[in-house]
Write a protein that holds these residues in place. Structure first.
Motif, PDB file in Angstrom:
ATOM      1  N   TYR A 103     -23.160  68.476  35.189  1.00 15.94           N
ATOM      2  CA  TYR A 103     -23.419  67.721  36.417  1.00 15.94           C
ATOM      3  C   TYR A 103     -23.331  66.243  36.111  1.00 15.94           C
ATOM      4  O   TYR A 103     -23.316  65.825  34.950  1.00 15.94           O
ATOM      5  N   ASP A 105     -25.221  62.609  37.816  1.00 16.00           N
ATOM      6  CA  ASP A 105     -26.055  61.949  38.821  1.00 16.00           C
ATOM      7  C   ASP A 105     -25.360  60.661  39.234  1.00 16.00           C
ATOM      8  O   ASP A 105     -25.062  59.798  38.391  1.00 16.00           O
ATOM      9  N   ALA A 203     -31.316  64.161  43.333  1.00 12.93           N
ATOM     10  CA  ALA A 203     -32.077  64.028  42.087  1.00 12.93           C
ATOM     11  C   ALA A 203     -32.587  62.600  41.991  1.00 12.93           C
ATOM     12  O   ALA A 203     -31.816  61.645  42.085  1.00 12.93           O
ATOM     13  N   TRP A 205     -33.723  59.227  40.415  1.00 15.23           N
ATOM     14  CA  TRP A 205     -33.364  58.515  39.190  1.00 15.23           C
ATOM     15  C   TRP A 205     -34.494  58.650  38.167  1.00 15.23           C
ATOM     16  O   TRP A 205     -35.646  58.421  38.476  1.00 15.23           O
ATOM     17  N   ARG A 216     -26.574  64.553  42.846  1.00 14.24           N
ATOM     18  CA  ARG A 216     -26.255  65.329  41.647  1.00 14.24           C
ATOM     19  C   ARG A 216     -25.141  66.312  42.004  1.00 14.24           C
ATOM     20  O   ARG A 216     -25.324  67.226  42.811  1.00 14.24           O
TER      21      ARG A 216
END
Length: 506
Positions: A103, A105, A203, A205, A216
């Motif tokens: 993944y 972010d 998501a 930080w 994400r």
């Protein structure tokens, strides 16, 4: 010349500066086409990175776990390049490989990624992959790295740089994308043949709910379309067996917003299952000499300070409530409560080993993004036990607990599992771990000896122990290969002293 030692014991000489890929080519072109990374002196490197000193070498392919991890980490960078091309100005936090895929972010500046965007990103990733752009590693000074991301206005990478030391900073570039990264990476994007973006989530930080919500984006890649097709077929099978879906259809459990995330409500059918499982456990443990106890759901702050769970475990506990000038915490673990039960009455050597067991309800504040049905929750009914014994009794007691696990596995048809011996990191003594270096080494050796003598297959993992001692994590896998910790067998050498637990010796 440098001497390279191979896993089979062979030692060969190569020109200084040869890479693992050069060495693979010297063995066979067919092998070289499969190599995507290398283990050099116990550390995973780019297959193209020069080796300038004598070293041990293991060539890594897709069939190795570290090979897959490198492949998926490189795929995350490929995805980031595609995102940057379709969403100019996007900023990236971290993009790791995970158990199945990867993944990243991303801060999209208020923009949203739609399902149509995901398909466009897949197409763009495939186009970039076909270019076979090399992943290029570059060592860079901290000042130059800060200048680069300052000019880009990337506060996320600047934050990461704040925790890095000069001389240990590297950039990786492929095509038109450059990122702060320690690597390693596959030789080039051409190894990535099949691509699927699987999910979008929010998501915070750094995992902090007070910080900005990032996007994400998850994906998975493979070196062939056939392997991706097989994986997607497994996902479809998993959907049919998803316990969240079955829980609703069979009236087993439910979640409710007014109750809160990660706090399941057990319906009548589910309660029957719970009570039958508890009955089995209680009968099994009674035959094994365990005595049952019951403890409260809350306790004073002082209890967890004595045990050391505060401050080591504080981030995983619910915030305290204050009553009559005292702070109380919801119970996140049963351990300190059981220690108080042991200390409540005088003990002699004749009372040992003393085995206390409880189906205790515990509350743990898992991050929102980590919650997953019944697998990761904030309220759990923990079948927990503590065995108080002498050093001489340790091996037999530890072995007996492992044997009990094996009996349960046979009952429930769990054929694939592994025992993971989780050890401490000496560099983190006094921070993450109790500062008792000699006791750490002694207890780790004791556990290792029991596992070896019991002929139980196990792997060792550094820096995964509990803060108070080594542990065995029993790992199992779902139908799609997702790994879960089913049970834990821990050694605690600190609590006896902390709680002044004692017995009258012979």
């Amino acid at each position: 010349m440098v001497k390279i030692s191979f896993p089979d014991g062979a030692v060969r000489e190569y020109n200084e500066g040869s890479s693992a890929l050069d060495i693979a080519k010297s063995i066979s072109e067919g092998l070289a086409r499969k190599v995507i990374a290398a283990n050099v002196n116990g550390e995973v490197w780019d297959a193209t990175r020069p080796i300038n000193n004598d070293a041990t070498l293991k060539l890594l392919t897709w069939m190795d776990d570290d090979g897959k991890s490198t492949f998926w980490h490189s795929s995350a960078h490929l995805m980031a390049e595609a995102v940057e091309s379709l969403f100019p100005g996007a900023k990236f936090w971290v993009g790791p490989a995970i158990e199945r895929g990867f993944y990243y972010d991303i801060d999209l500046g208020g923009r949203q990624i739609t399902e149509e965007d995901m398909r466009k990103l897949e197409t763009r990733m495939a186009e970039l992959a076909k270019q076979a752009n090399p992943y290029v590693r570059k060592e860079i000074s901290k000042a130059d790295a800060i200048k680069y991301f300052d000019e880009k206005g990337d506060e996320y990478k600047l934050d990461l740089l704040g925790n890095l030391n000069d001389g240990n900073i590297t950039f990786y570039s492929q095509g038109n994308f450059t990122d702060l990264c320690r690597g390693p990476h596959i030789p080039n994007t051409g190894f990535i043949k099949a691509i699927k973006l699987t999910n979008i989530a929010g998501a915070y930080w750094k995992g902090d709910e007070k910080n900005k919500m990032l996007t994400r984006l998850y994906g998975v890649t493979f070196p062939s379309q056939k392997e991706l097709d097989e994986y997607l077929a497994l996902l479809e099978e998993a959907k049919k067996r998803d316990h969240r879906k079955l829980g609703k259809e069979l009236g087993i459990f439910t979640m409710d917003d007014d109750i809160g995330p990660g706090l399941p409500l057990w319906l009548p059918n589910g309660t029957i299952i719970i009570e039958e499982l508890e009955k089995l456990a209680k009968e099994t443990e009674q035959r094994a000499g365990y005595k049952r106890v019951v403890t409260p759901h809350i306790a004073k702050e002082s209890l967890y300070i004595t045990s050391g769970h505060l401050p080591y475990y504080e981030d995983s506990m619910y915030p305290p409530m204050e009553l009559e000038g005292q702070k109380y915490y919801l119970k996140a673990m049963n351990c300190p409560h059981h220690h108080k039960i042991f200390a409540a009455e005088p003990k002699s050597y004749k009372d040992l080993p003393l085995r206390l067991a409880e189906y205790g309800t515990c509350y743990r504040y898992e991050q929102s993004g980590e919650l997953f049905g019944l697998m990761r929750v904030r309220c759990l009914h923990m079948n927990d036990a503590h065995v108080y014994c002498t050093k001489e009794q340790f091996a037999a007691e530890f072995r007996a607990v492992n044997d009990m696990y094996l009996k349960y596995f046979k009952i429930f048809g769990i054929d694939k599992y592994v025992m993971r011996l989780s050890l401490h990191d000496p560099a983190k003594l006094g921070q993450k771990y109790i500062n008792e270096p000699e006791l750490w080494l002694e207890t780790e050796a004791m556990v290792r000896k029991v596992l070896t003598e019991s002929n139980i297959p196990f792997v060792e993992v550094q820096d995964e122990g509990a803060f108070y001692g080594p542990k065995i994590d029993v790992q199992i896998w779902s139908i799609i290969g997702r790994e879960f910790t089913l049970a834990t067998n821990q050694v605690d050498f600190a609590q006896g002293r902390r709680f002044k637990l004692e017995f009258t010796n012979k």
